[in-house]
Design an enzyme around this catalytic site. Structure first.
Site, PDB file in Angstrom:
ATOM      1  N   LYS A  70       0.833  -1.209   0.000  1.00 25.15           N
ATOM      2  CA  LYS A  70       0.000   0.000   0.000  1.00 25.15           C
ATOM      3  C   LYS A  70       0.866   1.257   0.000  1.00 25.15           C
ATOM      4  CE  LYS A  70      -1.727   1.573   4.035  1.00 25.15           C
ATOM      5  NZ  LYS A  70      -1.501   2.983   4.373  1.00 25.15           N
ATOM      6  N   ASN A  71       1.882   1.266   0.882  1.00 24.66           N
ATOM      7  CA  ASN A  71       2.634   2.514   1.065  1.00 24.66           C
ATOM      8  C   ASN A  71       3.642   2.792  -0.050  1.00 24.66           C
ATOM      9  OD1 ASN A  71       1.130   3.059   3.266  1.00 24.66           O
ATOM     10  ND2 ASN A  71       2.690   2.523   4.785  1.00 24.66           N
ATOM     11  N   ARG A  89      -4.246  10.619   4.525  1.00 18.11           N
ATOM     12  CA  ARG A  89      -3.116  11.533   4.661  1.00 18.11           C
ATOM     13  C   ARG A  89      -2.216  11.565   3.422  1.00 18.11           C
ATOM     14  NH1 ARG A  89       0.225  14.129   8.333  1.00 18.11           N
ATOM     15  NH2 ARG A  89       2.403  13.848   7.819  1.00 18.11           N
ATOM     16  N   CYS A  94      -5.127   8.205   9.641  1.00 17.12           N
ATOM     17  CA  CYS A  94      -5.282   7.438  10.874  1.00 17.12           C
ATOM     18  C   CYS A  94      -5.027   8.318  12.098  1.00 17.12           C
ATOM     19  CB  CYS A  94      -4.274   6.289  10.897  1.00 17.12           C
ATOM     20  SG  CYS A  94      -4.732   4.897   9.874  1.00 17.12           S
ATOM     21  N   ARG A 131       0.684  14.398  13.545  1.00 15.46           N
ATOM     22  CA  ARG A 131       1.124  14.210  12.150  1.00 15.46           C
ATOM     23  C   ARG A 131       1.110  15.494  11.316  1.00 15.46           C
ATOM     24  NH1 ARG A 131      -1.138   8.854   9.566  1.00 15.46           N
ATOM     25  NH2 ARG A 131       0.902   8.790   8.634  1.00 15.46           N
ATOM     26  N   PRO A 132       1.969  16.435  11.644  1.00 16.49           N
ATOM     27  CA  PRO A 132       2.020  17.692  10.900  1.00 16.49           C
ATOM     28  C   PRO A 132       2.619  17.515   9.503  1.00 16.49           C
ATOM     29  CG  PRO A 132       3.789  17.606  12.511  1.00 16.49           C
ATOM     30  CD  PRO A 132       2.986  16.358  12.701  1.00 16.49           C
ATOM     31  N   VAL A 133       2.526  18.588   8.693  1.00 11.26           N
ATOM     32  CA  VAL A 133       3.151  18.554   7.351  1.00 11.26           C
ATOM     33  C   VAL A 133       4.197  19.664   7.216  1.00 11.26           C
ATOM     34  CG1 VAL A 133       1.302  17.383   6.095  1.00 11.26           C
ATOM     35  CG2 VAL A 133       1.192  19.864   6.404  1.00 11.26           C
ATOM     36  N   ASP A 134       4.665  20.192   8.366  1.00 10.56           N
ATOM     37  CA  ASP A 134       5.613  21.311   8.327  1.00 10.56           C
ATOM     38  C   ASP A 134       6.886  20.975   7.538  1.00 10.56           C
ATOM     39  OD1 ASP A 134       6.014  19.471  10.425  1.00 10.56           O
ATOM     40  OD2 ASP A 134       7.340  20.849  11.488  1.00 10.56           O
ATOM     41  N   LEU A 135       7.379  19.751   7.672  1.00  4.02           N
ATOM     42  CA  LEU A 135       8.642  19.398   7.003  1.00  4.02           C
ATOM     43  C   LEU A 135       8.445  19.280   5.492  1.00  4.02           C
ATOM     44  CD1 LEU A 135       9.961  16.759   9.581  1.00  4.02           C
ATOM     45  CD2 LEU A 135      10.535  19.194   9.419  1.00  4.02           C
ATOM     46  N   ASP A 192       4.794   0.439  11.949  1.00  4.78           N
ATOM     47  CA  ASP A 192       3.565  -0.160  11.405  1.00  4.78           C
ATOM     48  C   ASP A 192       3.384  -1.622  11.818  1.00  4.78           C
ATOM     49  OD1 ASP A 192       2.940   2.217  10.224  1.00  4.78           O
ATOM     50  OD2 ASP A 192       3.517   1.634   8.193  1.00  4.78           O
ATOM     51  N   ILE A 230       8.315   6.729  16.842  1.00  4.60           N
ATOM     52  CA  ILE A 230       7.999   7.479  15.612  1.00  4.60           C
ATOM     53  C   ILE A 230       6.775   8.380  15.807  1.00  4.60           C
ATOM     54  CG2 ILE A 230       7.519   7.309  13.121  1.00  4.60           C
ATOM     55  CD1 ILE A 230      10.174   6.012  13.770  1.00  4.60           C
ATOM     56  N   ARG A 254      -8.782  -0.476   4.475  1.00  6.47           N
ATOM     57  CA  ARG A 254      -7.856   0.519   3.928  1.00  6.47           C
ATOM     58  C   ARG A 254      -6.514  -0.108   3.570  1.00  6.47           C
ATOM     59  NH1 ARG A 254      -7.082   5.662   7.472  1.00  6.47           N
ATOM     60  NH2 ARG A 254      -5.685   5.958   5.726  1.00  6.47           N
TER      61      ARG A 254
HETATM   62  C1  EPZ Z   1       4.409   6.833   6.422  1.00  7.12           C
HETATM   63  O1  EPZ Z   1       3.688   7.881   7.034  1.00  7.12           O
HETATM   64  C2  EPZ Z   1       3.449   5.685   6.299  1.00  7.12           C
HETATM   65  N1  EPZ Z   1       2.329   6.063   5.463  1.00  7.12           N
HETATM   66  C3  EPZ Z   1       2.986   5.273   7.677  1.00  7.12           C
HETATM   67  O2  EPZ Z   1       2.151   4.144   7.548  1.00  7.12           O
HETATM   68  C4  EPZ Z   1       4.203   4.908   8.540  1.00  7.12           C
HETATM   69  O3  EPZ Z   1       3.768   4.616   9.845  1.00  7.12           O
HETATM   70  C5  EPZ Z   1       5.185   6.070   8.570  1.00  7.12           C
HETATM   71  O4  EPZ Z   1       5.529   6.461   7.216  1.00  7.12           O
HETATM   72  C6  EPZ Z   1       6.480   5.754   9.294  1.00  7.12           C
HETATM   73  O5  EPZ Z   1       7.088   4.647   8.705  1.00  7.12           O
HETATM   74  C7  EPZ Z   1       2.430   5.954   4.136  1.00  7.12           C
HETATM   75  O6  EPZ Z   1       3.459   5.623   3.583  1.00  7.12           O
HETATM   76  C8  EPZ Z   1       1.213   6.247   3.334  1.00  7.12           C
HETATM   77  P1  EPZ Z   1       6.561  10.218   8.426  1.00  7.12           P
HETATM   78  P2  EPZ Z   1       4.266   9.354   6.992  1.00  7.12           P
HETATM   79  O7  EPZ Z   1       6.479  11.434   7.610  1.00  7.12           O
HETATM   80  O8  EPZ Z   1       5.044   9.493   5.743  1.00  7.12           O
HETATM   81  C9  EPZ Z   1       6.709  13.511  11.906  1.00  7.12           C
HETATM   82  C10 EPZ Z   1       0.167   2.906   7.784  1.00  7.12           C
HETATM   83  O9  EPZ Z   1      -0.405   2.372   8.761  1.00  7.12           O
HETATM   84  N2  EPZ Z   1       6.532  14.542  10.884  1.00  7.12           N
HETATM   85  O10 EPZ Z   1       7.751   9.332   8.249  1.00  7.12           O
HETATM   86  O11 EPZ Z   1       3.160  10.280   7.249  1.00  7.12           O
HETATM   87  C11 EPZ Z   1       5.479  12.645  12.079  1.00  7.12           C
HETATM   88  O12 EPZ Z   1       4.492  13.267  12.880  1.00  7.12           O
HETATM   89  C12 EPZ Z   1       0.749   4.284   7.891  1.00  7.12           C
HETATM   90  O13 EPZ Z   1       0.271   2.360   6.669  1.00  7.12           O
HETATM   91  C13 EPZ Z   1       6.631  15.879  11.248  1.00  7.12           C
HETATM   92  O14 EPZ Z   1       6.851  16.202  12.416  1.00  7.12           O
HETATM   93  O15 EPZ Z   1       5.246   9.327   8.242  1.00  7.12           O
HETATM   94  C14 EPZ Z   1       6.060  11.400  12.689  1.00  7.12           C
HETATM   95  O16 EPZ Z   1       6.233  11.584  14.064  1.00  7.12           O
HETATM   96  C15 EPZ Z   1       0.458   4.939   9.200  1.00  7.12           C
HETATM   97  N3  EPZ Z   1       6.451  16.832  10.294  1.00  7.12           N
HETATM   98  C16 EPZ Z   1       7.428  11.310  12.020  1.00  7.12           C
HETATM   99  O17 EPZ Z   1       7.711  12.616  11.512  1.00  7.12           O
HETATM  100  C17 EPZ Z   1       6.190  16.508   8.998  1.00  7.12           C
HETATM  101  O18 EPZ Z   1       6.041  17.430   8.177  1.00  7.12           O
HETATM  102  C18 EPZ Z   1       7.518  10.330  10.858  1.00  7.12           C
HETATM  103  O19 EPZ Z   1       6.446  10.612   9.945  1.00  7.12           O
HETATM  104  C19 EPZ Z   1       6.120  15.148   8.623  1.00  7.12           C
HETATM  105  C20 EPZ Z   1       6.297  14.175   9.589  1.00  7.12           C
END
Ligand code: EPZ
Length: 429
Positions: free
Chosen positions: A22-23, A102, A126, A131-135, A316, A338, A408
């Site tokens: 999926k991812n 997301r 979820c 889960r911000p998008v600032d980065l 995950d 995480i 999902r």
């Molecule tokens: C991906 O989410 C996966 N989703 C998640 O799987 C997975 O748990 C996660 O990576 C970690 O491996 C998909 O690929 C669709 P991140 P993602 O950006 O990309 C913080 C599932 O069940 N962060 O690596 O959203 C964030 O809050 C899902 O299939 C910021 O602070 O994860 C987290 O603490 C759930 N600012 C950490 O970074 C940002 O702008 C890692 O998030 C972005 C992220």
């Protein structure tokens, strides 16, 4: 709303075909926006999230044709999608569509790179933390985008196109890496992404982008270099197998005992989790068809784990592993590093009689001999499937509510488990 009824106690024996990831499928589908030619994706899993992304892409004017199976396809072959973003008619991704998933926010990157503008609602997804998008936004700004947030929408513009830049992520982020990578493919000049996520799904997307004519090197390592090109073209790419689905069924077998062959699985995608399962008492072997998991006789041993970015133990699989540890012969510590709020399954596992208490980001699980079935529900995908794992080993009947979350991310879950001897059925309505 559908529910899943499980009567626990059966060992799992048989073969489970592993679906496409999926991812990886989601960002690969989003990458189709980068070209006006057709991207053909094979082995795409049939999941609610994939269908939802098809609607989102459709709203931008993308045509998607799903081809059926062909002679010679494996039983576990997913669908083949022919995705054509020849004409992008709308660069807005509305709240009604994006708030449900997301990853759909990531369309911002290809839209901005190719159309030089995008207006995308802030995401949902979820319930596992803020889960911000600032980065992601900072990365796009580094690439020269002008970004404002208005009325819940991120509005991004780059009238002259994006420009290569150095992007050093302060923490490892999969979403940030996908977004930076996709955006950089069509930027002018070179982009260097450091502290990049090394997840196999990032590498899979980079491989596909390279087939489309991008010039990406270093994906799968913390330093990715992208030489921007002016145009990408069509390609054909096969989605890699789902390592989280693989790990989930491996944990289910470790939980119930039995002997299951996971066809199409690739061990190198989840070595850390397989090592932990071996420590916990499962036997893992690798063969031409995939991975075989057995647990016969040996009890479940307690193992401490801490989640971390790839190649560490994946967040995950944290909920599923906790379900397994509820029946271990002793106490285990499970630390989530995480996401700050990914313990929603703890209170639901307690309904089976599990003994778990939380201490900050660590769950301390006291294994017990017998779980008992109960009505349960969960608010995210991986938590939901952890309840299925507990139910498979629990005495009596479990009713898992809010099956929407399972749909999902797990293709034909009931079919795959019942084919291995589980008593599991979906009740509609
Ligand atoms: C991906 O989410 C996966 N989703 C998640 O799987 C997975 O748990 C996660 O990576 C970690 O491996 C998909 O690929 C669709 P991140 P993602 O950006 O990309 C913080 C599932 O069940 N962060 O690596 O959203 C964030 O809050 C899902 O299939 C910021 O602070 O994860 C987290 O603490 C759930 N600012 C950490 O970074 C940002 O702008 C890692 O998030 C972005 C992220």
């Amino acid at each position: 709303m559908d529910r899943i009824r499980i009567v626990g106690g059966n060992k799992l024996n048989g073969t489970i075909p592993i679906s496409g990831a999926k991812n990886a499928a989601l960002p690969l589908m989003i990458a189709s926006l980068l070209t006006d030619e057709t991207l053909i994706l094979e082995n795409v899993p049939r999941l609610a999230d994939v269908a939802q992304l098809q609607r989102i892409l459709g709203n931008h004017g993308v045509d998607i044709m799903a081809a059926g199976k062909r002679p010679g396809d494996h039983e576990y072959q997913g669908q083949t999608l022919h995705i054509s973003a020849a004409n992008i008619i709308d660069t807005t991704a509305p709240y009604e569509l994006v708030s449900r998933m997301r990853a759909s926010f990531w369309v911002i990157a290809p839209l901005l790179a190719r159309m030089h503008e995008a207006k995308v609602s802030l995401p949902g997804g979820c319930a596992i933390g803020t889960r911000p998008v600032d980065l992601l936004i900072e990365a796009l700004e580094k690439l020269g985008a002008d970004i404002t947030i208005d009325g819940g929408y991120v509005i991004a513009r780059a009238p002259g196109g994006l420009k290569g830049a150095e992007i050093d992520f302060p923490k490892v982020t999969v979403s940030g890496t996908h977004v930076a990578l996709m955006a950089a493919t069509l930027a002018k000049g070179t982009t260097v992404i450091t502290n990049a996520a090394c997840e196999p799904e990032v590498l899979d997307v980079a491989d596909c982008l390279n087939k489309m004519g991008a010039r990406v090197s270093g994906a799968g390592t913390p330093r990715i270099v992208v030489e921007g090109v002016t145009k990408l073209h069509g390609a054909r790419h096969t989605v890699l197998p789902d390592r989280i689905e693989t790990g989930t069924y491996a944990m289910a077998v470790a939980m119930t005992g039995g002997d299951v062959q996971l066809n199409g699985a690739r061990p190198e995608l989840l070595q850390a989790a397989l090592d932990v399962l071996t420590e916990a008492g499962a036997e893992i072997s690798v063969n031409n068809e995939g991975i075989r998991v057995t647990r016969n006789g040996a009890g479940i041993r307690p193992v401490n784990v801490s989640t971390s970015p790839f190649p560490g133990f994946p967040t995950d699989l944290q909920a599923q592993f906790m379900a397994l540890m509820t029946r271990a012969g002793g106490a285990s510590h499970i630390t989530e590093t995480i996401f700050e709020n990914r313990f929603m399954h703890v209170q639901e596992l307690a309904r089976f009689g599990a003994r778990i208490h939380l201490d900050g980001e660590t769950a301390i699980v006291e294994g017990i001999e017998t779980l008992r079935g109960a009505p349960v529900m969960a608010t995210d995908l991986r938590a939901s499937v952890s309840l299925v794992i507990a139910a498979l080993a629990a005495e009596g009947e479990t009713m898992v509510n809010r099956v929407y979350h399972l749909d999902r991310g797990f293709e034909r879950l009931e079919d795959k488990l019942s084919a291995c001897g589980a008593t599991i059925e979906r009740l509609s309505g």
